[in-house]
Motif scaffolding. Structure first.
Motif, PDB file in Angstrom:
ATOM      1  N   LEU A   1       0.813  -1.210   0.000  1.00 10.17           N
ATOM      2  CA  LEU A   1       0.000   0.000   0.000  1.00 10.17           C
ATOM      3  C   LEU A   1       0.852   1.268   0.000  1.00 10.17           C
ATOM      4  CD1 LEU A   1      -2.853  -1.073   2.439  1.00 10.17           C
ATOM      5  CD2 LEU A   1      -2.988  -0.819  -0.053  1.00 10.17           C
ATOM      6  N   LEU A   2       2.082   1.152   0.494  1.00  7.23           N
ATOM      7  CA  LEU A   2       2.996   2.291   0.463  1.00  7.23           C
ATOM      8  C   LEU A   2       3.663   2.457  -0.905  1.00  7.23           C
ATOM      9  CD1 LEU A   2       4.641   1.946   3.974  1.00  7.23           C
ATOM     10  CD2 LEU A   2       3.200   3.837   3.176  1.00  7.23           C
ATOM     11  N   GLY A   3       3.403   1.519  -1.817  1.00  9.22           N
ATOM     12  CA  GLY A   3       3.933   1.635  -3.162  1.00  9.22           C
ATOM     13  C   GLY A   3       5.231   0.908  -3.413  1.00  9.22           C
ATOM     14  N   VAL A   4       5.655   0.056  -2.485  1.00 12.90           N
ATOM     15  CA  VAL A   4       6.875  -0.720  -2.696  1.00 12.90           C
ATOM     16  C   VAL A   4       6.583  -1.772  -3.770  1.00 12.90           C
ATOM     17  CG1 VAL A   4       8.513  -2.325  -1.626  1.00 12.90           C
ATOM     18  CG2 VAL A   4       7.650  -0.348  -0.330  1.00 12.90           C
ATOM     19  N   HIS A   5       7.475  -1.877  -4.753  1.00  8.30           N
ATOM     20  CA  HIS A   5       7.304  -2.866  -5.809  1.00  8.30           C
ATOM     21  C   HIS A   5       7.339  -4.268  -5.204  1.00  8.30           C
ATOM     22  CE1 HIS A   5       7.576  -0.009  -9.115  1.00  8.30           C
ATOM     23  NE2 HIS A   5       8.533   0.599  -8.418  1.00  8.30           N
ATOM     24  N   ASP A   6       6.469  -5.131  -5.708  1.00  8.16           N
ATOM     25  CA  ASP A   6       6.319  -6.474  -5.135  1.00  8.16           C
ATOM     26  C   ASP A   6       7.626  -7.258  -5.081  1.00  8.16           C
ATOM     27  OD1 ASP A   6       3.653  -6.053  -4.609  1.00  8.16           O
ATOM     28  OD2 ASP A   6       2.940  -7.062  -6.414  1.00  8.16           O
ATOM     29  N   GLN A   7       8.528  -7.057  -6.043  1.00  5.98           N
ATOM     30  CA  GLN A   7       9.774  -7.828  -6.031  1.00  5.98           C
ATOM     31  C   GLN A   7      10.666  -7.471  -4.829  1.00  5.98           C
ATOM     32  OE1 GLN A   7       9.256  -5.592  -8.710  1.00  5.98           O
ATOM     33  NE2 GLN A   7      11.182  -4.549  -9.174  1.00  5.98           N
ATOM     34  N   TYR A   8      10.382  -6.339  -4.182  1.00  3.58           N
ATOM     35  CA  TYR A   8      11.167  -5.931  -3.013  1.00  3.58           C
ATOM     36  C   TYR A   8      10.481  -6.268  -1.692  1.00  3.58           C
ATOM     37  CZ  TYR A   8      13.651  -3.330  -6.575  1.00  3.58           C
ATOM     38  OH  TYR A   8      14.354  -2.993  -7.710  1.00  3.58           O
ATOM     39  N   ILE A   9       9.303  -6.855  -1.754  1.00  2.57           N
ATOM     40  CA  ILE A   9       8.575  -7.233  -0.541  1.00  2.57           C
ATOM     41  C   ILE A   9       8.913  -8.680  -0.220  1.00  2.57           C
ATOM     42  CG2 ILE A   9       6.315  -7.517   0.526  1.00  2.57           C
ATOM     43  CD1 ILE A   9       5.284  -5.308  -1.338  1.00  2.57           C
ATOM     44  N   PRO A  10       9.535  -8.935   0.940  1.00  2.00           N
ATOM     45  CA  PRO A  10       9.953 -10.302   1.282  1.00  2.00           C
ATOM     46  C   PRO A  10       8.755 -11.253   1.394  1.00  2.00           C
ATOM     47  CG  PRO A  10      10.843  -8.704   2.849  1.00  2.00           C
ATOM     48  CD  PRO A  10       9.890  -7.979   1.983  1.00  2.00           C
ATOM     49  N   ALA A  11       8.927 -12.457   0.854  1.00  2.42           N
ATOM     50  CA  ALA A  11       7.866 -13.462   0.897  1.00  2.42           C
ATOM     51  C   ALA A  11       7.892 -14.267   2.195  1.00  2.42           C
ATOM     52  CB  ALA A  11       7.987 -14.399  -0.300  1.00  2.42           C
ATOM     53  N   THR A  12       9.073 -14.351   2.829  1.00  2.00           N
ATOM     54  CA  THR A  12       9.217 -15.128   4.065  1.00  2.00           C
ATOM     55  C   THR A  12      10.067 -14.324   5.054  1.00  2.00           C
ATOM     56  OG1 THR A  12      11.287 -16.184   3.387  1.00  2.00           O
ATOM     57  CG2 THR A  12       9.221 -17.285   2.718  1.00  2.00           C
ATOM     58  N   TRP A  13      10.068 -14.780   6.303  1.00  2.00           N
ATOM     59  CA  TRP A  13      10.919 -14.116   7.295  1.00  2.00           C
ATOM     60  C   TRP A  13      12.394 -14.294   6.951  1.00  2.00           C
ATOM     61  CZ3 TRP A  13       9.611 -10.277   9.960  1.00  2.00           C
ATOM     62  CH2 TRP A  13       8.312 -10.140  10.428  1.00  2.00           C
ATOM     63  N   ALA A  14      12.739 -15.453   6.392  1.00  2.00           N
ATOM     64  CA  ALA A  14      14.136 -15.667   5.984  1.00  2.00           C
ATOM     65  C   ALA A  14      14.521 -14.651   4.910  1.00  2.00           C
ATOM     66  CB  ALA A  14      14.330 -17.098   5.478  1.00  2.00           C
ATOM     67  N   ASP A  15      13.606 -14.398   3.972  1.00  2.00           N
ATOM     68  CA  ASP A  15      13.864 -13.395   2.930  1.00  2.00           C
ATOM     69  C   ASP A  15      14.016 -12.004   3.550  1.00  2.00           C
ATOM     70  OD1 ASP A  15      13.622 -15.373   1.007  1.00  2.00           O
ATOM     71  OD2 ASP A  15      11.589 -14.783   0.387  1.00  2.00           O
ATOM     72  N   ALA A  16      13.174 -11.703   4.539  1.00  2.00           N
ATOM     73  CA  ALA A  16      13.228 -10.384   5.192  1.00  2.00           C
ATOM     74  C   ALA A  16      14.558 -10.180   5.904  1.00  2.00           C
ATOM     75  CB  ALA A  16      12.069 -10.234   6.174  1.00  2.00           C
TER      76      ALA A  16
ATOM     77  N   ALA B   1      17.413 -11.756   5.246  1.00  2.00           N
ATOM     78  CA  ALA B   1      18.472 -11.677   4.234  1.00  2.00           C
ATOM     79  C   ALA B   1      18.488 -10.303   3.573  1.00  2.00           C
ATOM     80  CB  ALA B   1      18.276 -12.774   3.185  1.00  2.00           C
ATOM     81  N   GLN B   2      17.302  -9.765   3.282  1.00  2.00           N
ATOM     82  CA  GLN B   2      17.210  -8.441   2.680  1.00  2.00           C
ATOM     83  C   GLN B   2      17.765  -7.379   3.622  1.00  2.00           C
ATOM     84  OE1 GLN B   2      13.279  -6.527   2.251  1.00  2.00           O
ATOM     85  NE2 GLN B   2      13.710  -6.500   0.046  1.00  2.00           N
ATOM     86  N   SER B   3      17.452  -7.495   4.898  1.00  2.00           N
ATOM     87  CA  SER B   3      17.956  -6.539   5.883  1.00  2.00           C
ATOM     88  C   SER B   3      19.483  -6.584   5.943  1.00  2.00           C
ATOM     89  CB  SER B   3      17.371  -6.842   7.259  1.00  2.00           C
ATOM     90  OG  SER B   3      17.951  -6.018   8.234  1.00  2.00           O
ATOM     91  N   ASP B   4      20.032  -7.800   5.995  1.00  2.00           N
ATOM     92  CA  ASP B   4      21.490  -7.941   6.050  1.00  2.00           C
ATOM     93  C   ASP B   4      22.166  -7.388   4.804  1.00  2.00           C
ATOM     94  OD1 ASP B   4      21.266  -9.150   8.522  1.00  2.00           O
ATOM     95  OD2 ASP B   4      21.426 -11.204   7.730  1.00  2.00           O
ATOM     96  N   GLN B   5      21.482  -7.484   3.672  1.00  2.00           N
ATOM     97  CA  GLN B   5      22.069  -7.050   2.407  1.00  2.00           C
ATOM     98  C   GLN B   5      21.944  -5.549   2.184  1.00  2.00           C
ATOM     99  OE1 GLN B   5      20.095  -8.680  -1.008  1.00  2.00           O
ATOM    100  NE2 GLN B   5      21.659  -7.969  -2.431  1.00  2.00           N
ATOM    101  N   VAL B   6      20.761  -4.975   2.475  1.00  2.00           N
ATOM    102  CA  VAL B   6      20.537  -3.589   2.077  1.00  2.00           C
ATOM    103  C   VAL B   6      20.306  -2.606   3.217  1.00  2.00           C
ATOM    104  CG1 VAL B   6      19.652  -4.201  -0.197  1.00  2.00           C
ATOM    105  CG2 VAL B   6      18.063  -3.923   1.676  1.00  2.00           C
ATOM    106  N   LEU B   7      19.995  -3.074   4.417  1.00  2.00           N
ATOM    107  CA  LEU B   7      19.747  -2.135   5.507  1.00  2.00           C
ATOM    108  C   LEU B   7      20.967  -1.967   6.403  1.00  2.00           C
ATOM    109  CD1 LEU B   7      17.847  -0.285   7.095  1.00  2.00           C
ATOM    110  CD2 LEU B   7      17.118  -2.292   8.372  1.00  2.00           C
ATOM    111  N   THR B   8      21.441  -3.054   6.961  1.00  2.00           N
ATOM    112  CA  THR B   8      22.550  -2.983   7.905  1.00  2.00           C
ATOM    113  C   THR B   8      23.786  -2.277   7.341  1.00  2.00           C
ATOM    114  OG1 THR B   8      21.702  -4.966   8.988  1.00  2.00           O
ATOM    115  CG2 THR B   8      23.983  -4.344   9.468  1.00  2.00           C
ATOM    116  N   PRO B   9      24.192  -2.566   6.103  1.00  2.00           N
ATOM    117  CA  PRO B   9      25.406  -1.911   5.590  1.00  2.00           C
ATOM    118  C   PRO B   9      25.280  -0.393   5.414  1.00  2.00           C
ATOM    119  CG  PRO B   9      24.875  -3.838   4.256  1.00  2.00           C
ATOM    120  CD  PRO B   9      23.710  -3.605   5.180  1.00  2.00           C
ATOM    121  N   ILE B  10      24.061   0.111   5.232  1.00  2.00           N
ATOM    122  CA  ILE B  10      23.918   1.550   4.984  1.00  2.00           C
ATOM    123  C   ILE B  10      23.320   2.313   6.157  1.00  2.00           C
ATOM    124  CG2 ILE B  10      23.756   1.231   2.485  1.00  2.00           C
ATOM    125  CD1 ILE B  10      20.701   1.766   2.797  1.00  2.00           C
TER     126      ILE B  10
END
Length: 160
Positions: free
Chosen positions: A19-34, A36-45
């Motif tokens: 609903l916030l407009g995030v493209h579906d390919q960037y919305i994690p499907a599982t907690w493991a995906d979430a 992994a995404q955090s470790d890849q794109v959030l923590t480093p920046i």
């Protein structure tokens, strides 16, 4: 949380992101995906910003409208407990070592009480629960009601 609660929370998060407009390919499907995404794109920046410091100051200063800043040290330490000392330092949160010790020892006990995992809860736990509810209601209702909370839904971003 139970597995059903975790699934429900993830679904809630997915719907909110959509609903916030995030493209579906960037919305994690599982907690493991979430994670992994955090470790890849959030923590480093992740780093401090002036806007983040200002927002933290506004949010943590809200209770001063009711308690004249008496609980600020406790709030600072609770943020540190939840987010870590690095982020607390980034936000410039002053230390309150008495509150830090109280939170470190008392918060896990309080959570067990709230989750029904303590067969016998200390009187202080029940009193703390009532205190938190009372403070929240006084703040949210400006002292007008102990049963309802008026909520104004904004229809714009950062008006004025």
């Amino acid at each position: 949380m139970s597995a059903a609660e975790e699934d429900a929370f993830l679904h809630h998060w997915q719907v909110a992101l959509h609903l916030l407009g995030v493209h579906d390919q960037y919305i994690p499907a599982t907690w493991a995906d979430a994670h992994a995404q955090s470790d890849q794109v959030l923590t480093p920046i992740l780093s401090p910003t002036m806007e983040g410091k200002e927002l933290a100051e506004v949010l943590l200063g809200l209770t001063a409208q009711i308690d004249l800043g008496v609980t600020r040290g406790f709030l600072n330490e609770f943020v540190r407990y939840q987010l870590g000392h690095d982020i607390g330092d980034w936000l410039g949160l002053k230390r309150d070592y008495i509150s830090a010790a109280t939170i470190k020892n008392g918060w896990p006990l309080y959570i067990k009480f709230r989750e029904g995992l303590l067969p016998i809860a200390p009187v202080s736990t029940k009193l703390f629960d009532k205190l938190i509810k009372g403070i929240a209601m006084a703040f949210l209702n400006k002292g007008e009601s102990g049963k309802t909370t008026p909520i104004t839904i904004p229809d714009g971003n950062r008006a004025g």
